[in-house]
Design an enzyme around this catalytic site. Structure first.
Site, mmCIF file in Angstrom:
data_model
loop_
_atom_site.group_PDB
_atom_site.id
_atom_site.type_symbol
_atom_site.label_atom_id
_atom_site.label_comp_id
_atom_site.label_asym_id
_atom_site.label_seq_id
_atom_site.Cartn_x
_atom_site.Cartn_y
_atom_site.Cartn_z
ATOM 1 N N GLY A 1 0.485 -0.948 0.140
ATOM 2 C CA GLY A 1 0.305 0.185 0.096
ATOM 3 C C GLY A 1 1.073 0.897 -0.050
ATOM 4 O O GLY A 1 2.400 1.489 0.243
ATOM 5 N N THR A 2 0.437 2.266 -0.124
ATOM 6 C CA THR A 2 1.093 3.147 -0.130
ATOM 7 C C THR A 2 0.984 3.647 1.384
ATOM 8 O O THR A 2 1.054 4.065 2.361
ATOM 9 C CB THR A 2 -0.152 4.633 -0.799
ATOM 10 N N THR A 3 2.614 4.847 1.056
ATOM 11 C CA THR A 3 3.144 5.099 2.748
ATOM 12 C C THR A 3 2.410 5.945 3.019
ATOM 13 O O THR A 3 2.233 6.820 2.827
ATOM 14 C CB THR A 3 4.182 5.805 2.202
ATOM 15 N N LYS B 1 -6.556 9.250 2.507
ATOM 16 C CA LYS B 1 -5.952 8.621 2.865
ATOM 17 C C LYS B 1 -5.910 9.103 4.987
ATOM 18 O O LYS B 1 -5.096 8.192 5.603
ATOM 19 C CB LYS B 1 -4.670 8.276 2.415
ATOM 20 N N ALA C 1 -1.989 2.274 5.595
ATOM 21 C CA ALA C 1 -2.061 1.719 4.727
ATOM 22 C C ALA C 1 -2.316 0.069 4.024
ATOM 23 O O ALA C 1 -2.615 -0.560 4.869
ATOM 24 C CB ALA C 1 -0.378 1.630 4.875
#
Length: 252
Positions: free
Chosen positions: A105-107, A137, A150
């Site tokens: 997943g994105t940080t 997010k 994440a």
């Protein structure tokens, strides 16, 4: 093939049963013969053969096929079907797969200061026709608590909605704002409950929960993972390249 010829010879007597009945209905001997001979020929021919060492070969059927060539693959294939089954070495493979979804997943990054706290997430590129404001997010679950994550965004939406309901329920019941540690325990408890029940799967997200308690001016930062564990941090990162980010935080 010796076995193939043997089976064909065994079932070659079926043309002699012409005129017999089965269950009150006539049997077509040719159809029965072709059906059995074709079935056994295809099944045995499809199995790979191996050398027995005594001048003969045998078919590597599913019962005698050697599974020692890839023990790790065989173990994961046997113990990753159900979330409630431990492998012999003490692993829950479905939980490890959920952790792998988090690592892809994105940080998300969180840093706690003396009187402030910062949450940052990696901004993912969106399509030209897509409204970027709908891709978030970092979410606010109460007046004094925010959460970033994440992993799978759909799983995060469900977990965040349940956390918001818990915050309002706590305020209605206790007439006080919920503490950061309490909502962290609640979220981690939900994640852990989905690792020990059949028919469900773990949440594929890891969260960073940040906020201020009402009776304390010190900021709080907590992290949870799909296994249901949680801990407090001064600075932490989760998601893709989290190890490199955490190493940079330690150096600074």
């Amino acid at each position: 093939c010796r076995r193939r010829s043997t089976w064909c010879a065994i079932f070659s007597f079926f043309p002699w049963v012409e005129g017999l009945g089965l269950g009150g209905r006539a049997v077509n001997p040719r159809r029965v013969h072709l059906r059995f001979s074709t079935c056994f020929s295809m099944d045995l021919a499809s199995f790979p053969r191996r050398w027995c060492g005594n001048g003969a070969t045998e078919f590597a059927t599913p019962t005698n096929r050697d599974t020692r060539a890839h023990p790790k693959e065989d173990m994961s294939a046997r113990y990753d079907r159900a979330i409630t089954v431990f492998s012999p070495d003490g692993h829950l493979f479905q939980v490890e797969y959920a952790l792998e979804a988090v690592r892809k997943g994105t940080t998300a990054v969180g840093v706690r200061g003396k009187d402030c706290i910062v949450l940052g997430v990696e901004k993912k590129s969106t399509a030209k026709l897509q409204d970027a404001r709908t891709i978030r997010k970092i979410h606010q679950i109460d007046d004094h608590i925010c959460i970033s994550f994440a992993g799978l965004q759909a799983d995060a939406r469900v977990l965040i909605n349940r956390a918001r309901v818990e915050c309002q329920s706590y305020k209605l019941t206790m007439e006080d704002k919920i503490s950061v540690e309490h909502i962290t325990r609640y979220i981690a408890g939900i994640q852990q409950s989905y690792t020990q029940s059949g028919g469900v799967r773990p949440f594929g997200i890891s969260t960073l929960i940040a906020g201020f308690d009402e009776h304390s001016s010190a900021p709080q930062l907590y992290q949870t993972d799909p296994a249901g564990t949680f801990s407090a941090w001064k600075a932490n990162a989760t998601g893709r390249n989290s190890k490199a980010v955490r190493a940079a935080q330690q150096r600074s």
